[in-house]
Motif scaffolding. Structure first.
Motif, PDB file in Angstrom:
ATOM      1  N   GLY A 271      10.788   9.852  15.344  1.00  0.00           N
ATOM      2  CA  GLY A 271      10.071   8.583  14.630  1.00  0.00           C
ATOM      3  C   GLY A 271       8.526   9.091  14.829  1.00  0.00           C
ATOM      4  N   ALA A 272       8.096   9.747  15.597  1.00  0.00           N
ATOM      5  CA  ALA A 272       6.708   9.995  15.496  1.00  0.00           C
ATOM      6  C   ALA A 272       6.273  10.634  14.287  1.00  0.00           C
ATOM      7  CB  ALA A 272       6.438  11.291  16.667  1.00  0.00           C
ATOM      8  N   ASP A 273       7.309  11.694  13.418  1.00  0.00           N
ATOM      9  CA  ASP A 273       6.789  12.094  12.271  1.00  0.00           C
ATOM     10  C   ASP A 273       6.301  10.929  11.220  1.00  0.00           C
ATOM     11  OD1 ASP A 273       7.295  14.734  13.211  1.00  0.00           O
ATOM     12  OD2 ASP A 273       9.259  14.717  12.619  1.00  0.00           O
ATOM     13  N   ILE A 274       7.429   9.999  11.305  1.00  0.00           N
ATOM     14  CA  ILE A 274       7.414   8.764  10.340  1.00  0.00           C
ATOM     15  C   ILE A 274       6.047   8.090  10.823  1.00  0.00           C
ATOM     16  CG2 ILE A 274       8.323   6.640   9.499  1.00  0.00           C
ATOM     17  CD1 ILE A 274      11.284   8.067  10.822  1.00  0.00           C
ATOM     18  N   LEU A 275       5.788   7.947  11.802  1.00  0.00           N
ATOM     19  CA  LEU A 275       4.520   6.954  12.439  1.00  0.00           C
ATOM     20  C   LEU A 275       3.452   7.885  12.142  1.00  0.00           C
ATOM     21  CD1 LEU A 275       3.527   4.877  14.057  1.00  0.00           C
ATOM     22  CD2 LEU A 275       3.656   6.225  16.001  1.00  0.00           C
ATOM     23  N   LEU A 276       3.339   9.007  12.215  1.00  0.00           N
ATOM     24  CA  LEU A 276       2.124   9.745  11.829  1.00  0.00           C
ATOM     25  C   LEU A 276       1.791   9.778  10.443  1.00  0.00           C
ATOM     26  CD1 LEU A 276       0.120  11.605  13.653  1.00  0.00           C
ATOM     27  CD2 LEU A 276       1.499  13.526  12.685  1.00  0.00           C
ATOM     28  N   LEU A 277       3.043  10.047   9.585  1.00  0.00           N
ATOM     29  CA  LEU A 277       2.810  10.130   8.021  1.00  0.00           C
ATOM     30  C   LEU A 277       2.294   8.927   7.678  1.00  0.00           C
ATOM     31  CD1 LEU A 277       3.165  11.708   5.419  1.00  0.00           C
ATOM     32  CD2 LEU A 277       5.482  10.780   5.459  1.00  0.00           C
ATOM     33  N   GLN A 278       2.655   7.876   7.986  1.00  0.00           N
ATOM     34  CA  GLN A 278       2.497   6.377   7.887  1.00  0.00           C
ATOM     35  C   GLN A 278       0.910   6.107   8.021  1.00  0.00           C
ATOM     36  OE1 GLN A 278       3.486   2.527   9.338  1.00  0.00           O
ATOM     37  NE2 GLN A 278       4.554   2.230   7.416  1.00  0.00           N
ATOM     38  N   ARG A 279       0.577   6.441   9.141  1.00  0.00           N
ATOM     39  CA  ARG A 279      -0.777   6.337   9.540  1.00  0.00           C
ATOM     40  C   ARG A 279      -1.641   7.333   8.739  1.00  0.00           C
ATOM     41  NH1 ARG A 279      -0.674   5.359  16.016  1.00  0.00           N
ATOM     42  NH2 ARG A 279       0.195   3.343  15.894  1.00  0.00           N
ATOM     43  N   GLU A 280      -1.319   8.357   8.331  1.00  0.00           N
ATOM     44  CA  GLU A 280      -2.062   9.008   7.828  1.00  0.00           C
ATOM     45  C   GLU A 280      -2.320   8.434   6.251  1.00  0.00           C
ATOM     46  OE1 GLU A 280      -0.326  12.975   7.986  1.00  0.00           O
ATOM     47  OE2 GLU A 280      -1.463  13.575   9.611  1.00  0.00           O
ATOM     48  N   TYR A 319      -5.618  -4.132   0.123  1.00  0.00           N
ATOM     49  CA  TYR A 319      -5.390  -3.612   1.579  1.00  0.00           C
ATOM     50  C   TYR A 319      -3.748  -3.890   1.639  1.00  0.00           C
ATOM     51  CZ  TYR A 319      -5.208  -3.977   6.392  1.00  0.00           C
ATOM     52  OH  TYR A 319      -5.094  -3.897   7.912  1.00  0.00           O
ATOM     53  N   TYR A 320      -3.266  -4.600   1.295  1.00  0.00           N
ATOM     54  CA  TYR A 320      -1.697  -4.834   1.552  1.00  0.00           C
ATOM     55  C   TYR A 320      -0.996  -3.962   0.564  1.00  0.00           C
ATOM     56  CZ  TYR A 320      -2.551  -8.734   4.688  1.00  0.00           C
ATOM     57  OH  TYR A 320      -2.876  -9.404   5.772  1.00  0.00           O
ATOM     58  N   ALA A 321      -1.568  -3.557  -0.532  1.00  0.00           N
ATOM     59  CA  ALA A 321      -0.950  -2.790  -1.546  1.00  0.00           C
ATOM     60  C   ALA A 321      -0.950  -1.130  -0.597  1.00  0.00           C
ATOM     61  CB  ALA A 321      -1.577  -2.394  -2.742  1.00  0.00           C
ATOM     62  N   PHE A 322      -1.903  -0.776   0.132  1.00  0.00           N
ATOM     63  CA  PHE A 322      -1.890   0.337   0.567  1.00  0.00           C
ATOM     64  C   PHE A 322      -1.115   0.477   1.968  1.00  0.00           C
ATOM     65  CE2 PHE A 322      -6.408  -0.060   2.275  1.00  0.00           C
ATOM     66  CZ  PHE A 322      -6.183  -0.077   3.620  1.00  0.00           C
ATOM     67  N   GLN A 323      -0.696  -0.679   2.350  1.00  0.00           N
ATOM     68  CA  GLN A 323      -0.026  -0.893   3.531  1.00  0.00           C
ATOM     69  C   GLN A 323       1.412  -0.647   3.142  1.00  0.00           C
ATOM     70  OE1 GLN A 323      -0.456  -1.210   6.789  1.00  0.00           O
ATOM     71  NE2 GLN A 323      -2.948  -1.680   6.285  1.00  0.00           N
ATOM     72  N   GLN A 324       1.788  -1.050   1.857  1.00  0.00           N
ATOM     73  CA  GLN A 324       3.164  -1.051   1.328  1.00  0.00           C
ATOM     74  C   GLN A 324       3.212   0.524   0.908  1.00  0.00           C
ATOM     75  OE1 GLN A 324       5.159  -3.832  -1.140  1.00  0.00           O
ATOM     76  NE2 GLN A 324       6.224  -2.100  -2.262  1.00  0.00           N
ATOM     77  N   VAL A 325       2.309   1.099   0.358  1.00  0.00           N
ATOM     78  CA  VAL A 325       2.212   2.505  -0.289  1.00  0.00           C
ATOM     79  C   VAL A 325       2.509   3.233   0.990  1.00  0.00           C
ATOM     80  CG1 VAL A 325       1.179   4.272  -1.097  1.00  0.00           C
ATOM     81  CG2 VAL A 325       1.073   2.175  -2.312  1.00  0.00           C
ATOM     82  N   GLY A 326       2.034   3.024   2.258  1.00  0.00           N
ATOM     83  CA  GLY A 326       2.157   3.703   3.398  1.00  0.00           C
ATOM     84  C   GLY A 326       3.720   3.719   3.892  1.00  0.00           C
TER      85      GLY A 326
END
Lengths: 422, 237
Positions: A271-280, A319-326
């Motif tokens: 789960g940390a991998d997923i979290l990290l990738l999304q935050r990056e 802003y919301y577009a890059f959230q979704q791209v995350g």
């Protein structure tokens, strides 16, 4: 002697045995305790959920009053999602101890919100949950072993074994009846509290009936194992050691070994991998040319492709577009995580045929909807609900609709047990 | 013929314990097997009960090979083990009632009391839990049980062990009356004088072999001859 006659005889005989009563009192006490703990935990979770439900709408409306745009309204508002315990969860808490059963989500990237959580309650991780499933699956076999291992050996030590067999004529059915009666008494004292608990919790009778059948089959299997091993002409201590060795093998060694092997065979991201990738991904988006982010977004939402981002200014659409791209970037990892865990669970289900305690525990968790499948169904419900929130907000963002608080009444609401839209 | 051993060989843990013994017990007869420790007396009883298969020869109960129908053989026999290990959490009456039920029988409380009267177990004692009994009281209870079984055959393993002299005399009289009612009694014992007093025939076992038989003639069995033969069997060879 007829079977009912023999049964009456052995019931009368066993009812005079104080040691048996002590064991039954212990089982009854443990079972009542496990059910009481389970009911208290279910009540606590329901109260927590109810408290959050009561506050959820109020908090959100309070936020909306302070906002002036769709973007900020979406940004500052939280939405409660939850997975209420089933009517049989008091008997088997299962994954509810290790996986979250509620999330307060926002319109931001979702996968990080799903995986950003305590991995486990440390106090539970330390001692484990003492629920009915644990008691029935892991403790009751030990009680049966201690009650039945010297069924014959103690009669041999007392010098009664041959006398009894010479008197009874059909020794196998005699010993089997004695073992079954004792195991039957254990079974009854074990399940009575869970049935009463079911009535208190309003569980469907069909559910606890099926659970009772499963426990009956399990107790019967252990009784037969004890019966056959105790028929060896060996000292009671040797028989007990043999039975304990069987218990250790199928309750500890097989599951632990299988877990190691399965983890090795089916590697999964954390789960940390997923979290990290999304935050990056989300953090990097601030420095990327906006058309790069929007191009990725339009792949999923071509209907908004007419939108032209303006470099250097802050826009909620972007802003919301890059959230979704995350979320899009972590989709593969997230799917691999879910598929991997389900594959591991599937393999563990096969292994549990050899590890009977795990098999019973899984069976009860499945009945209680506290297994991994139920957890992922809830998680899918959260994703579905989040998607519904995006479907609500995106037209407002991309059409630059004027902010109208009254329209927020049309926001989808989370409904547990389905993809989440109401 | 109620009981018959015919060239019976039995091994336990790979060692031959009985080496071709032959004898028989009829109805109305008390047969005592005498012998020292390890002579094979208890093994002989266990063979009649179907617990130890012969390596050669045969054991018959009421003309039927025991190992062709063990349940039938056991049904015909009331067995009294050397150590009457009754259930300590039950009274004498409850023990007897339970064992009778195990044998598919039932007996009324008066019938059980009558049997306990015959073995002289005091009325106070019989209502107490067996856990507080002396060895003799336990033995009396087991004897009462064996008599209540009302089978054609009684197998008794050291039945007078733990009994006081008066109780031993009473027991021998009881056994005699049981045999006189048409039953066959096979008992194994160390008690030379008791065996001579109660038995119609005595078999002398030594090292798994039947070294001789003594039958009652005129005024009974020649005690002196039996005593000498018994002494010879227990002298280390």
């Amino acid at each position: 002697m007829s079977i009912p006659g023999a049964l009456r005889r052995e019931v009368r005989f066993s009812s005079r045995d104080p040691v048996l009563w002590l064991w039954l009192a212990l089982v009854l006490g443990l079972s009542a305790m496990s059910v009481a703990f389970g009911l208290a935990e279910v009540e606590r979770q329901n109260e927590t959920i109810q408290k959050l439900i009561d506050g959820d709408r109020h908090d959100r409306l309070a936020q909306y009053d302070k906002q002036e745009s769709w973007g900020s309204a979406a940004y500052y508002s939280f939405h409660l999602t939850y997975d209420p315990p089933s009517d049989f969860a008091y008997a088997a808490m299962g994954q509810r101890d290790a996986q979250p059963w509620m999330h307060r989500i926002r319109m931001l990237a979702l996968e990080g919100q799903i995986h950003e959580r305590d991995v486990a309650n440390p106090s539970i991780a330390l001692i484990g949950r003492f629920d009915f499933a644990f008691l029935a699956a892991f403790v009751i076999p030990l009680v049966l072993i201690l009650l039945l291992y010297d069924l014959r050996a103690r009669e041999r030590i007392a010098g009664r074994h041959d006398w009894l067999e010479a008197t009874v004529g059909q020794p196998t059915s005699f010993w089997l009846l004695r073992a079954s009666l004792r195991a039957g008494a254990v079974f009854v004292t074990l399940v009575v509290p869970v049935i009463i608990g079911g009535m208190v919790a309003g569980a469907s009778p069909a559910k606890w009936f099926v659970a009772t059948l499963g426990v009956f089959a399990y107790v019967a299997l252990w009784t037969m194992a004890c019966f056959f091993v105790s028929s060896w002409r060996r000292p009671g201590s040797v028989i007990m050691l043999a039975l304990i060795a069987i218990w250790v093998a199928i309750a500890v060694i097989v599951p632990a070994g299988a877990r190691l092997a399965i983890d090795r065979l089916v590697p999964i991201p954390t789960g940390a991998d997923i979290l990290l990738l999304q935050r990056e991904t989300v953090n990097d988006a601030w420095d990327l040319p906006r058309e790069v982010t929007m191009a990725a977004f339009f792949e999923r939402h071509p209907e908004w492709s007419e939108y032209q981002p303006v470099e250097g200014s802050f826009e909620w659409q972007w802003y919301y577009a890059f959230q979704q791209v995350g979320d899009q970037r972590t989709e593969q990892l997230s799917t691999a995580y879910r598929d991997g865990r389900l594959r591991r669970d599937h393999m563990a289900a096969w292994v549990s045929i050899l590890a009977l305690p795990s098999l019973l525990e899984r069976f009860l968790q499945s009945l209680a909807d506290t297994d991994l499948r139920a957890f992922f169904e809830y998680e899918e419900g959260v994703r579905g609900y989040h998607a519904a929130l995006r479907d609500f907000y995106y037209p407002k963002f991309f059409r630059n609709e004027a902010f109208d608080r009254t329209l927020l009444e049309d926001l989808p609401s989370f409904k547990p047990g389905n993809p989440g839209m109401g | 013929m109620m009981l018959q051993a015919d060239s019976l060989h039995v091994a336990r843990s790979g060692k031959e314990v009985l080496s071709g013994i032959s004898f028989s017990v009829d109805a109305y007869e008390v047969y005592a097997l005498l012998g020292g420790n390890g002579a094979g007396k208890s093994t002989t009883l266990l063979s009649f009960l179907g617990f130890l298969s012969p390596t050669a020869g045969s054991v018959l109960v009421k003309h039927t090979d025991v190992y062709s129908d063990i349940a039938a053989a056991r049904k015909a026999i009331a067995y009294l083990p050397e150590s009457a290990s009754l259930y300590e959490h039950l009274t004498a009456q409850e023990n007897i009632a339970y064992f009778l039920q195990l044998a598919g029988m039932s007996a009324s409380s008066p019938a059980i009391d009558a049997a306990l009267d015959r073995v002289a177990l005091s009325p106070n004692a019989r209502r107490r839990k067996v856990g507080g009994y002396s060895k003799g009281m336990r033995q009396k209870t087991a004897i009462a049980l064996a008599m209540l079984r009302d089978t054609d055959i009684l197998l008794l393993d050291e039945p007078t062990s733990g009994l006081d002299p008066n109780a031993i005399d009473e027991f021998h009289q009881t056994i005699r009356s049981v045999a006189d009612s048409g039953k066959a009694v096979l008992m194994v014992t160390h008690d030379v004088y008791g065996a001579c007093h109660a038995a119609d025939k005595i078999g002398m076992l030594q090292g798994g072999k039947l070294k001789g038989e003594f039958a009652a003639e005129g005024h009974g069995i020649d005690i002196e001859a039996v005593r000498k033969a018994f002494s010879a069997t227990v002298v280390p060879s």
